[in-house]
Design a protein around this motif. Structure first.
Motif, PDB file in Angstrom:
ATOM      1  N   GLY A   1      -5.177  -3.180  -4.875  1.00  0.00           N
ATOM      2  CA  GLY A   1      -5.375  -2.269  -5.558  1.00  0.00           C
ATOM      3  C   GLY A   1      -6.340  -1.028  -5.211  1.00  0.00           C
ATOM      4  O   GLY A   1      -6.690  -0.153  -5.900  1.00  0.00           O
ATOM      5  N   ASP A   2      -6.571  -1.063  -3.840  1.00  0.00           N
ATOM      6  CA  ASP A   2      -7.621  -0.108  -3.534  1.00  0.00           C
ATOM      7  C   ASP A   2      -6.875   0.573  -2.101  1.00  0.00           C
ATOM      8  O   ASP A   2      -7.614   1.174  -1.612  1.00  0.00           O
ATOM      9  CB  ASP A   2      -9.019  -0.482  -3.129  1.00  0.00           C
ATOM     10  CG  ASP A   2      -8.954  -1.738  -2.358  1.00  0.00           C
ATOM     11  OD1 ASP A   2      -7.753  -1.991  -1.700  1.00  0.00           O
ATOM     12  OD2 ASP A   2      -9.811  -2.548  -1.908  1.00  0.00           O
ATOM     13  N   GLY A   3      -5.569   0.622  -2.198  1.00  0.00           N
ATOM     14  CA  GLY A   3      -5.030   1.165  -0.993  1.00  0.00           C
ATOM     15  C   GLY A   3      -4.584   0.472   0.225  1.00  0.00           C
ATOM     16  O   GLY A   3      -3.921   0.870   1.121  1.00  0.00           O
ATOM     17  N   ARG A   4      -5.348  -0.764   0.182  1.00  0.00           N
ATOM     18  CA  ARG A   4      -5.212  -1.763   1.349  1.00  0.00           C
ATOM     19  C   ARG A   4      -3.975  -2.488   1.044  1.00  0.00           C
ATOM     20  O   ARG A   4      -3.263  -2.490  -0.066  1.00  0.00           O
ATOM     21  CB  ARG A   4      -6.392  -2.985   1.439  1.00  0.00           C
ATOM     22  CG  ARG A   4      -7.538  -2.239   1.908  1.00  0.00           C
ATOM     23  CD  ARG A   4      -8.696  -3.386   1.946  1.00  0.00           C
ATOM     24  NE  ARG A   4      -8.973  -4.045   0.446  1.00  0.00           N
ATOM     25  CZ  ARG A   4      -9.438  -4.954   0.212  1.00  0.00           C
ATOM     26  NH1 ARG A   4     -10.033  -5.686   1.221  1.00  0.00           N
ATOM     27  NH2 ARG A   4      -9.739  -5.252  -0.926  1.00  0.00           N
TER      28      ARG A   4
ATOM     29  N   LEU B   1      -2.444 -13.769   5.283  1.00  0.00           N
ATOM     30  CA  LEU B   1      -1.831 -12.874   5.903  1.00  0.00           C
ATOM     31  C   LEU B   1      -1.652 -11.438   5.194  1.00  0.00           C
ATOM     32  O   LEU B   1      -1.417 -11.317   4.127  1.00  0.00           O
ATOM     33  CB  LEU B   1      -0.268 -13.075   6.367  1.00  0.00           C
ATOM     34  CG  LEU B   1       0.756 -12.310   7.261  1.00  0.00           C
ATOM     35  CD1 LEU B   1      -0.022 -12.217   8.539  1.00  0.00           C
ATOM     36  CD2 LEU B   1       1.879 -12.733   7.335  1.00  0.00           C
ATOM     37  N   ARG B   2      -1.837 -10.396   5.733  1.00  0.00           N
ATOM     38  CA  ARG B   2      -1.862  -9.057   5.270  1.00  0.00           C
ATOM     39  C   ARG B   2      -0.487  -8.210   5.556  1.00  0.00           C
ATOM     40  O   ARG B   2       0.046  -8.691   6.765  1.00  0.00           O
ATOM     41  CB  ARG B   2      -3.034  -8.017   5.863  1.00  0.00           C
ATOM     42  CG  ARG B   2      -4.555  -8.846   5.307  1.00  0.00           C
ATOM     43  CD  ARG B   2      -5.608  -7.881   5.829  1.00  0.00           C
ATOM     44  NE  ARG B   2      -6.537  -8.231   5.314  1.00  0.00           N
ATOM     45  CZ  ARG B   2      -7.610  -9.375   5.671  1.00  0.00           C
ATOM     46  NH1 ARG B   2      -7.220  -9.905   6.613  1.00  0.00           N
ATOM     47  NH2 ARG B   2      -8.652  -9.438   4.937  1.00  0.00           N
TER      48      ARG B   2
ATOM     49  N   GLU C   1       5.572  -5.303   3.956  1.00  0.00           N
ATOM     50  CA  GLU C   1       5.437  -3.991   3.378  1.00  0.00           C
ATOM     51  C   GLU C   1       5.806  -2.957   4.428  1.00  0.00           C
ATOM     52  O   GLU C   1       5.778  -3.054   5.520  1.00  0.00           O
ATOM     53  CB  GLU C   1       3.902  -3.639   2.998  1.00  0.00           C
ATOM     54  CG  GLU C   1       3.469  -4.152   1.715  1.00  0.00           C
ATOM     55  CD  GLU C   1       2.231  -3.533   1.195  1.00  0.00           C
ATOM     56  OE1 GLU C   1       1.761  -3.475   0.198  1.00  0.00           O
ATOM     57  OE2 GLU C   1       1.171  -3.412   2.452  1.00  0.00           O
ATOM     58  N   GLY C   2       6.449  -1.798   3.882  1.00  0.00           N
ATOM     59  CA  GLY C   2       6.845  -0.814   4.545  1.00  0.00           C
ATOM     60  C   GLY C   2       5.915   0.301   4.399  1.00  0.00           C
ATOM     61  O   GLY C   2       4.945   0.092   3.728  1.00  0.00           O
ATOM     62  N   VAL C   3       6.081   1.448   5.025  1.00  0.00           N
ATOM     63  CA  VAL C   3       5.072   2.459   4.995  1.00  0.00           C
ATOM     64  C   VAL C   3       4.766   3.117   3.452  1.00  0.00           C
ATOM     65  O   VAL C   3       3.778   3.731   3.164  1.00  0.00           O
ATOM     66  CB  VAL C   3       5.623   3.846   5.845  1.00  0.00           C
ATOM     67  CG1 VAL C   3       5.809   3.481   7.248  1.00  0.00           C
ATOM     68  CG2 VAL C   3       7.100   4.248   5.534  1.00  0.00           C
ATOM     69  N   ASP C   4       6.046   2.743   2.505  1.00  0.00           N
ATOM     70  CA  ASP C   4       5.814   3.076   1.287  1.00  0.00           C
ATOM     71  C   ASP C   4       5.124   2.141   0.546  1.00  0.00           C
ATOM     72  O   ASP C   4       4.944   2.296  -0.882  1.00  0.00           O
ATOM     73  CB  ASP C   4       7.317   3.527   0.611  1.00  0.00           C
ATOM     74  CG  ASP C   4       8.262   2.596   0.912  1.00  0.00           C
ATOM     75  OD1 ASP C   4       7.776   1.483   1.422  1.00  0.00           O
ATOM     76  OD2 ASP C   4       9.458   2.747   0.594  1.00  0.00           O
TER      77      ASP C   4
END
Length: 244
Positions: free
Chosen positions: A121-124, A170-171, A212-215
């Motif tokens: 929730g902080d942009g990560r 995993l991120r 995750e994609g760029v969006d």
């Protein structure tokens, strides 16, 4: 020496200023092109190395998760509503079960384990997270929050409360996709997206992790990121009914 010969020798002595400037300009252009090509090659190499490292990290996590699911234990537990069921609760995006984990003493012990995707929730990027706490025989379970200790035993005795531990595996994982194989009354295999209030473990667990994609949304899973995992718990490994 005649004046005409003297003037001819002056023309042979070196470059003019204009010629020198043109030579410097061409040298600068060549150097710029070479540097640009070097930067492109270096960037491409770094991207290749990054993809390789990412794939290797994903492979290690996938191997670890496979091992966890293989060691899922067919234990029976009672919940706060006195219902008896196998120690597993899963839906399409998360899974809770009891498995073996190594301890600092070098021994394998039973732990509750939860696999799910968490958004910081902080942009990560979103993260594949494993939460664990020790399994205690006879503990009453609250399936609304199975990783939280109820502190209550089957006969009303008090059980020490242990806080769960959380680890990021995993991120960059947007979501999980989970399915569970069971056999219907006619002994035909079917996949379902939920495992709840069952008396046995599923014969197979199928799991995909979507990157995750760029969006920030889920992209289609790629083999390099996370190949589809299909795991049979150890108790079914030699039963001849898992279709593996």
């Amino acid at each position: 020496m005649s004046p005409r010969a003297h003037r001819g020798c002056r023309h042979c002595q070196g470059f003019t200023l204009v010629e020198l400037l043109i030579a410097l300009l061409l040298t600068g252009l060549v150097a710029m092109l070479v540097f640009g090509a070097f930067r492109i090659a270096t960037g491409s190499w770094e991207r290749v190395i990054g993809h390789q490292e990412r794939a290797h990290e994903s492979y290690l996590v996938q191997t670890f998760v496979r091992r966890l699911l293989e060691q899922a234990q067919p234990l029976r537990v009672r919940d706060i509503e006195t219902r008896l069921s196998v120690a597993m609760l899963g839906d399409a995006q998360q899974l809770v079960f009891v498995t073996e984990l190594p301890t600092p003493r070098g021994l394998a012990e039973l732990y509750w384990c939860q696999l799910r995707v968490v958004d910081p929730g902080d942009g990560r990027p979103r993260q594949l997270v494993m939460s664990t706490r020790p399994y205690t025989e006879g503990e009453v379970i609250d399936w609304r929050a199975p990783l939280e200790s109820t502190g209550e035993g089957l006969n009303g005795e008090q059980i020490a409360i242990v806080e769960p531990q959380e680890r990021v595996l995993l991120r960059g994982v947007a979501q999980l996709e989970l399915e569970y194989l069971y056999y219907d009354d006619s002994d035909q295999p079917e996949w379902r997206n939920e495992w709840r209030d069952e008396s046995v473990l599923p014969y197979l667990v199928r799991l995909r992790a979507l990157p995750e994609g760029v969006d920030g949304l889920a992209n289609e899973a790629s083999v390099a990121f996370w190949p589809e995992v299909t795991v049979s718990p150890t108790e079914y490994r030699y039963g001849g009914k898992t279709l593996l």
